[in-house]
Design an enzyme around this catalytic site. Structure first.
Site, PDB file in Angstrom:
ATOM      1  N   ASP A 124      34.144  23.777  40.901  1.00 42.64           N
ATOM      2  CA  ASP A 124      33.393  24.241  42.061  1.00 42.64           C
ATOM      3  C   ASP A 124      32.898  23.076  42.897  1.00 42.64           C
ATOM      4  O   ASP A 124      32.609  23.247  44.083  1.00 42.64           O
ATOM      5  CB  ASP A 124      32.216  25.100  41.609  1.00 42.64           C
ATOM      6  CG  ASP A 124      32.671  26.482  41.190  1.00 42.64           C
ATOM      7  OD1 ASP A 124      32.587  27.404  42.016  1.00 42.64           O
ATOM      8  OD2 ASP A 124      33.145  26.643  40.047  1.00 42.64           O
ATOM      9  N   ARG A 148      25.708  30.061  48.179  1.00 39.60           N
ATOM     10  CA  ARG A 148      25.847  29.609  46.789  1.00 39.60           C
ATOM     11  C   ARG A 148      25.841  28.078  46.816  1.00 39.60           C
ATOM     12  O   ARG A 148      26.747  27.466  47.373  1.00 39.60           O
ATOM     13  CB  ARG A 148      27.124  30.137  46.137  1.00 39.60           C
ATOM     14  CG  ARG A 148      27.116  31.636  45.908  1.00 39.60           C
ATOM     15  CD  ARG A 148      28.192  32.051  44.910  1.00 39.60           C
ATOM     16  NE  ARG A 148      27.863  31.603  43.570  1.00 39.60           N
ATOM     17  CZ  ARG A 148      28.730  31.595  42.561  1.00 39.60           C
ATOM     18  NH1 ARG A 148      29.967  31.968  42.758  1.00 39.60           N
ATOM     19  NH2 ARG A 148      28.357  31.194  41.362  1.00 39.60           N
ATOM     20  N   ARG A 190      34.598  35.277  44.881  1.00 45.22           N
ATOM     21  CA  ARG A 190      34.165  34.072  44.166  1.00 45.22           C
ATOM     22  C   ARG A 190      35.345  33.124  44.045  1.00 45.22           C
ATOM     23  O   ARG A 190      36.464  33.430  44.453  1.00 45.22           O
ATOM     24  CB  ARG A 190      33.637  34.439  42.773  1.00 45.22           C
ATOM     25  CG  ARG A 190      34.528  35.441  42.043  1.00 45.22           C
ATOM     26  CD  ARG A 190      34.387  35.419  40.567  1.00 45.22           C
ATOM     27  NE  ARG A 190      34.883  34.187  39.990  1.00 45.22           N
ATOM     28  CZ  ARG A 190      36.164  33.921  39.801  1.00 45.22           C
ATOM     29  NH1 ARG A 190      37.097  34.785  40.163  1.00 45.22           N
ATOM     30  NH2 ARG A 190      36.529  32.777  39.267  1.00 45.22           N
ATOM     31  N   GLY A 191      35.075  31.956  43.468  1.00 46.14           N
ATOM     32  CA  GLY A 191      36.093  30.931  43.320  1.00 46.14           C
ATOM     33  C   GLY A 191      36.008  29.945  44.452  1.00 46.14           C
ATOM     34  O   GLY A 191      36.007  30.325  45.624  1.00 46.14           O
ATOM     35  N   ALA A 192      35.959  28.662  44.119  1.00 49.20           N
ATOM     36  CA  ALA A 192      35.680  27.632  45.124  1.00 49.20           C
ATOM     37  C   ALA A 192      36.601  27.690  46.343  1.00 49.20           C
ATOM     38  O   ALA A 192      36.118  27.774  47.476  1.00 49.20           O
ATOM     39  CB  ALA A 192      35.724  26.249  44.473  1.00 49.20           C
ATOM     40  N   ASN A 224      31.803  22.968  36.917  1.00 46.64           N
ATOM     41  CA  ASN A 224      32.640  24.156  36.750  1.00 46.64           C
ATOM     42  C   ASN A 224      31.862  25.185  35.940  1.00 46.64           C
ATOM     43  O   ASN A 224      30.775  24.911  35.433  1.00 46.64           O
ATOM     44  CB  ASN A 224      33.962  23.802  36.061  1.00 46.64           C
ATOM     45  CG  ASN A 224      34.983  24.919  36.155  1.00 46.64           C
ATOM     46  OD1 ASN A 224      35.289  25.389  37.253  1.00 46.64           O
ATOM     47  ND2 ASN A 224      35.505  25.362  35.033  1.00 46.64           N
ATOM     48  N   LYS A 225      32.425  26.383  35.817  1.00 45.83           N
ATOM     49  CA  LYS A 225      31.759  27.472  35.122  1.00 45.83           C
ATOM     50  C   LYS A 225      31.201  27.004  33.784  1.00 45.83           C
ATOM     51  O   LYS A 225      31.866  26.293  33.033  1.00 45.83           O
ATOM     52  CB  LYS A 225      32.756  28.620  34.904  1.00 45.83           C
ATOM     53  CG  LYS A 225      32.162  29.833  34.223  1.00 45.83           C
ATOM     54  CD  LYS A 225      31.161  30.533  35.108  1.00 45.83           C
ATOM     55  CE  LYS A 225      30.650  31.814  34.444  1.00 45.83           C
ATOM     56  NZ  LYS A 225      29.689  32.507  35.290  1.00 45.83           N
ATOM     57  N   GLN A 235      34.496  36.423  33.182  1.00 45.65           N
ATOM     58  CA  GLN A 235      35.516  36.275  34.219  1.00 45.65           C
ATOM     59  C   GLN A 235      36.882  35.922  33.637  1.00 45.65           C
ATOM     60  O   GLN A 235      37.908  36.182  34.262  1.00 45.65           O
ATOM     61  CB  GLN A 235      35.055  35.232  35.236  1.00 45.65           C
ATOM     62  CG  GLN A 235      33.939  35.761  36.126  1.00 45.65           C
ATOM     63  CD  GLN A 235      33.050  34.661  36.657  1.00 45.65           C
ATOM     64  OE1 GLN A 235      32.685  33.738  35.932  1.00 45.65           O
ATOM     65  NE2 GLN A 235      32.666  34.746  37.906  1.00 45.65           N
TER      66      GLN A 235
END
Length: 375
Positions: A252, A97, A63-65, A262-263, A211
């Protein structure tokens, strides 16, 4: 197909990379550090095909852009090297995603290299080698971008907070686990730590998948940072007590007008920061800026399964925390409008104030045509 095997790590920062390409006797594979198992176990997933990688992406094992962009490029190369349908693989990977723009960017980079080689008369193996070379180039570019973002971010903090001794609040995870290098927002905190100007890193636990608690605290501990974990809904009390000097988050996707996806939980932090006159800083590579998305309303926000909220700690095997049948609202991201963002820090400089013209000018200096093609 994906297999698992245990990995070990020691020293400052994980010695197990978040992602790596490996040539095995039975064929090339993409190896991922399974982030779902952290911090208690360091287990690697071995992906031999694109469906296994897509499953890992959707399950947030990787994960993570920025890292998703690298994973997408390697995934395209994996399909090419193993003789699968490259065009089909590109389509599947790019949409694994929807909110993370880097994923499609990485896929397009590798696909462009593959198409160019094939169109120039290269055979399948040569075209696959071109895709792999492009993935490796993107991986290195991301590492280099991380270092430059850290430098620009630290310079911005010195400008905004000349007294030093920063107390920084961060959300979700933005370190080496999301990047080919040291990360985005976390890399800035790391740079402050190295020059002994990080007084405290406040780490939001980041619901529903924790996270921050599982991953950012893991990375901060290994780096020897002074950090404190807090529940997301405790952030307001920190602001009220004057204990936060700046907020640092990743992204993201950044729309053309400067809206930031973002999250989930990032937008409330931006509102708190504005009310308390605290800088709210977004750190992201220019590959996360999507000039084709006009504004925040045009960003597709991924909806996650309800069990991530109704069960704890947010996994299929977790313990129920809500009555059976409870419906859950579980967006993966929220959108912060540009007027609440103090600055966007990229590898090529800082945009502040955040405007559509400023973002477009920055991207014009860094973008090349290979990332803008359609699949």
């Amino acid at each position: 197909m994906a297999d698992q095997y245990a990995a070990s790590a020691s020293g400052t920062g994980s010695s197990v990379p978040a992602l790596r390409w490996e040539e095995l006797p039975e064929g090339p594979v993409l190896v991922l550090l399974d982030q779902r198992r952290l911090p208690t176990e360091e287990i690697e997933l071995v992906c031999t095909d694109v469906p296994a990688l897509i499953e890992a992406i959707r399950a947030l094992a990787v994960r993570g852009a920025p890292l998703l962009g690298v994973a997408g490029a390697y995934g395209l190369a994996l399909a090419a090297v193993r003789g699968f349908d490259v065009e089909e693989a590109a389509e599947m990977l790019a949409h694994a995603r929807p909110t993370a723009v880097n994923l499609g960017y990485g896929v397009r980079r590798a696909l462009a290299a593959y198409r160019t080689a094939a169109g120039s008369g290269a055979d399948g193996l040569q075209a696959a080698a071109a895709a792999l070379a492009e993935a490796r180039a993107l991986h290195q570019e991301d590492a280099d971008a991380s270092a430059r973002m850290a430098a620009h971010g630290l310079e911005l903090l010195e400008e905004l907070l000349p007294g030093g001794g920063y107390r920084l609040l961060t959300h979700c995870n933005t370190g080496a686990l999301v990047s080919g290098g040291e990360g985005t927002a976390f890399a800035v905190a790391g740079a402050a730590h190295r020059v002994r100007e990080l007084r405290r890193l406040w780490v939001d636990e980041t619901r529903p998948l924790l996270q921050g608690a599982r991953l950012t605290a893991y990375e901060a501990a290994r780096a020897g940072m002074p950090y404190t974990l807090l529940s997301d809904n405790a952030a307001g009390s920190l602001f009220s007590a004057g204990e936060v000097d700046a907020v640092l988050i990743g992204a993201d996707r950044v729309a053309a007008d400067g809206s930031v996806a973002n999250k989930v939980g990032s937008y409330p932090l931006a509102v708190l920061a504005r009310y308390h006159h605290v800088p709210f800083i977004v750190v992201a590579p220019t590959t996360t800026v999507d000039l084709g998305t006009s504004d925040g309303a045009a960003i597709e926000v991924e909806q996650r399964p309800g069990y991530e909220v109704t069960e704890f700690p947010g996994s299929v095997s977790g313990n129920p925390v809500a009555p059976l049948g409870t419906q859950a609202y579980n967006p993966a991201f929220d959108i912060t409008p540009p007027e609440l963002v103090t600055a966007i820090v990229t590898e090529n400089g800082v945009v502040s104030p955040v405007t559509e013209a400023g973002l477009a000018e920055l991207c014009a200096r860094s973008r090349s045509g290979n990332g803008m093609m359609s699949i």
